[in-house]
Design an enzyme around this catalytic site. Structure first.
Site, short mmCIF file in Angstrom:
data_model
loop_
_atom_site.label_atom_id
_atom_site.label_comp_id
_atom_site.label_asym_id
_atom_site.label_seq_id
_atom_site.Cartn_x
_atom_site.Cartn_y
_atom_site.Cartn_z
N CYS A 1 17.11 119.91 81.42
CA CYS A 1 16.22 121.02 81.71
C CYS A 1 15.82 121.01 83.18
O CYS A 1 15.57 122.05 83.77
CB CYS A 1 15.01 121.02 80.80
SG CYS A 1 14.32 119.41 80.54
N GLU B 1 8.21 123.87 76.32
CA GLU B 1 9.02 123.40 77.45
C GLU B 1 10.36 124.08 77.31
O GLU B 1 11.21 123.64 76.55
CB GLU B 1 9.20 121.87 77.39
CG GLU B 1 7.90 121.10 77.34
CD GLU B 1 7.03 121.27 78.57
OE1 GLU B 1 7.54 121.76 79.61
OE2 GLU B 1 5.84 120.95 78.50
#
Ligand SMILES: *[C@@H]1O[C@H](CO)[C@@H](O)[C@H](O)[C@H]1NC(C)=O
Ligand SMILES: *[C@@H]1O[C@H](CO)[C@@H](O)[C@H](O)[C@H]1NC(C)=O
Length: 635
Positions: free
Chosen positions: A372, A338
């Site tokens: 993010c 990720e």
């Protein structure tokens, strides 16, 4: 159960005339026995429920709050901390440090107050920790879902009861605000727990699969087997959520876990993992199931190249992610990456700016932009560019930066909208990118540089920044900023908007806003990314959507998914097992014609070729001639 049986059971009582009328005739005694039956059934049910509740009831445990969780906490202020000096500051090492041992200095980035100096793990110690986790997993892998749920329920009870202390611990270590902590740390973690409790078992239970007609005497199942010890290497932006969320998934699927936290949040993560271990102990399980590793990058390979680590979840930067993926090839360890994002918010023509402005502000400034899936780029129709820039700028100018963990001289905590960033390390780079963009024609509406707080002079604050007229080719439009900075880019046609949205190396999340839901959906389908929210921000993760969705990205944002059924199953190895349905009646046997040594090559070929034709030919004539061939060969 037959009522006749129960009637017989109660008949002696009834005939004692204890419950029946004095002149009790048959009908009245039957009535009474029915009532007694009902009472007894309810009684059995209640006893059973009580027993069941006792097994499911959360276990309470104590885990004292650290003194630094108190806003009144005071200690030394570290002046001008930087990555090199704060992590291993020799002046802040323990009075008698062990020779050769490395230490990590922890401090509060919003005030620069010193928190603790904690030992960093060596490669040898990391190996030991992995070994401990491996031994603990041997018994945990056969624990029941009831036991696992009880652990999750107990941890959830503790988290909800202690949500304020937990939020303060994350604020202290990262400089975020209480509201950011509540939204990004506590709410998300609770919804993950709730999802696992409600759906985890169903996702991991053995699944029956279809068998074909010819094999209808077989039955097959897929078992989701635990992998062993898994690792999660997680970023600093959400120390509570980023550690607990992979931990929940790992333990619930029967694994042990080694968590490597960022050097920036060792202090808070140590406290959270301590609570998890205490919870495991209170529930009667081995606390070694969960291991925390805190180390410098040089030692991290002891995790990524370990033969005993069976899966790695990595949340962090692209550069480090690539190193992790390479290191994992040593033992072919599966990796879930990720990485960064440059999430666009695509605003379709005619979008109502006032209606969504509040959501966009949170999309950019939540957690001081260190998300993010934060909004990094607004892609707006040129007719609405100026209005959008005006609205964002007006609101950004009013944001108050500061620390929720630092009372002013009068002991009063001023309202704070935005906290500090994790450190000052990236300030110069951010300023350079912004200055370059301005030179290339972007308009700096507000902010643009580091900011000095009136009395928290050593805090790591970067002012809320809005840049208009940004072009997709500028470096700033292509680099993940992870900062409280909003970029506004304009387009003229929808195709152009999609080109800009897809025009970065990243593909994590995105959002599309507009008055026409169908058009929004059409645009959403054409975005190169892992998740899209329509007329909403980050709803696929942040909100109480019970976390039923896979989280992850495409392109340079990484691969693999955590969260949802996809994430939970990725921590298991599917194992297919086929057994006979009626073993006493029918089992597979090799036809004599195929038995080794083969009698005749022609005959056995005709047999198997005929069988293929019978089963799979799509014309009846072919099926029929194949059948003839099959029968002839069998003779
Ligand atoms: C068996 O295979 C055939 C041909 O591929 C297929 O049409 C059929 O649905 C299968 N049967 C089952 C029970 O899945
Ligand atoms: C996204 O847009 C780019 C550029 O227009 C295009 O090459 C790509 O195929 C698009 N992605 C999807 C999923 O349509």
């Amino acid at each position: 159960m037959s009522t006749g049986f129960l009637h017989a059971l109660f008949h002696p009582l009834v005939s004692l005339e204890l419950f029946s009328r004095p002149n009790g005739d048959a009908t009245s005694s039957v009535d009474v026995s029915y009532i007694l039956t009902a009472f007894m059934a309810i009684g059995i049910y209640l006893v059973f429920k009580r027993y069941q509740n006792a097994r499911n009831r959360p276990v309470l445990f104590e885990w004292p709050a650290p003194s630094a969780a108190d806003p009144g906490f005071s200690s030394v202020t570290i002046t001008n901390p930087s990555l090199e000096s704060h992590l291993s500051n020799p002046n802040l090492a323990p009075s008698m440090p062990f020779a050769g041992r490395k230490y990590i200095t922890c401090y509060d980035p919003s005030t620069s107050l010193f928190l603790a100096t904690l030992p960093a793990d060596s490669a040898f110690e990391i190996g030991e920790k992995i070994g401990l986790a491996g031994r603990a997993q041997l018994s945990w892998r056969s624990s029941t879902f009831t036991e696992r749920k009880r652990f999750v329920r107990s941890l959830m009870r503790w988290l909800v009861d202690n949500r304020e202390v937990c939020a303060r611990v994350t604020c202290r270590d990262t400089g975020k605000t209480l509201v950011d902590a509540a939204l990004g740390e506590i709410l998300t973690t609770c919804s993950k727990m709730e999802w696992i409790l409600a759906h985890g078992e169903q996702v991991l239970r053995p699944e029956k699969r279809h068998s074909n007609l010819t094999l209808s005497y077989k039955t097959s199942k897929v078992y989701h087997e635990p992998l062993g010890v898994v690792a999660a290497i997680v970023s600093w932006n959400y120390p509570l959520h980023n550690a607990i969320s992979p931990l929940l998934a790992a333990l619930f699927s029967g694994n042990a876990i080694v968590i490597k936290c960022s050097e920036n949040v060792v202090w808070s993560t140590t406290w959270f993992i301590g609570a998890v271990k205490e919870c495991l102990r209170a529930c009667g399980h081995d606390p070694n199931l969960v291991q925390l590793v805190a180390c410098y990058p040089e030692e991290a390979e002891a995790v990524t190249t370990s033969a005993f680590i069976k899966h790695i979840t990595f949340i962090g930067s692209e550069t480090v992610g690539r190193k992790v993926a390479q290191a994992a090839t040593v033992h072919l360890t599966p990796v879930n990456l990720e990485l960064g994002g440059k999430d666009p918010a695509v605003l379709l023509p005619g979008v109502n700016i006032n209606q969504y402005a509040s959501m966009w502000m949170r999309g950019v400034f939540q957690n001081a932009g260190q998300n993010c899936i934060g909004i990094e780029r607004f892609i707006v129709h040129s007719s609405q560019h100026d209005e959008l820039v005006r609205t964002l700028t007006e609101r950004t100018k009013r944001l108050r930066f500061g620390s929720v963990m630092s009372p002013s001289a009068e002991g009063y905590i001023a309202p704070v909208d935005c906290g500090a960033m994790i450190s000052r390390d990236r300030f110069s780079e951010l300023e350079r990118l912004i200055n370059n963009a301005v030179e290339e024609g972007a308009s700096l509406e507000t902010g643009g540089s580091r900011w000095k707080h009136v009395y928290l002079e050593e805090g790591a604050y970067f002012s809320g920044t809005v840049l208009g007229n940004v072009e997709n080719g500028m470096e700033i439009a292509q680099t993940e900023l992870f900062a409280p900075v909003a970029l506004v880019l304009k387009y003229d046609t929808i195709q152009e908007a999609i080109d800009i949205a897809n025009g970065t190396r990243f593909g994590l999340g995105a959002s599309v806003f507009g008055p026409d839901q169908n058009l929004c959906l059409k645009v959403a389908r054409r975005l190169d990314c892992g998740m899209v929210a329509v007329n909403d921000f980050a709803i696929f993760y942040v909100c109480c959507l019970s976390q039923d969705l896979p989280f992850g990205g495409t392109k340079a944002s990484g691969y693999g998914r955590f969260g949802g059924p996809e994430g939970l199953r990725s921590l298991t190895a599917p194992k297919a097992i086929v057994v006979d349905k009626w073993p006493w009646l029918m089992q597979t046997s090799i036809p004599a014609i195929l038995d080794y040594p083969v009698r005749s090559l022609n005959q056995s070929w005709d047999f198997i070729s005929g069988l293929i034709g019978v089963l799979y030919a799509d014309r009846w004539s072919e099926k029929f001639s194949s059948l003839k061939r099959l029968i002839r060969a069998s003779w």
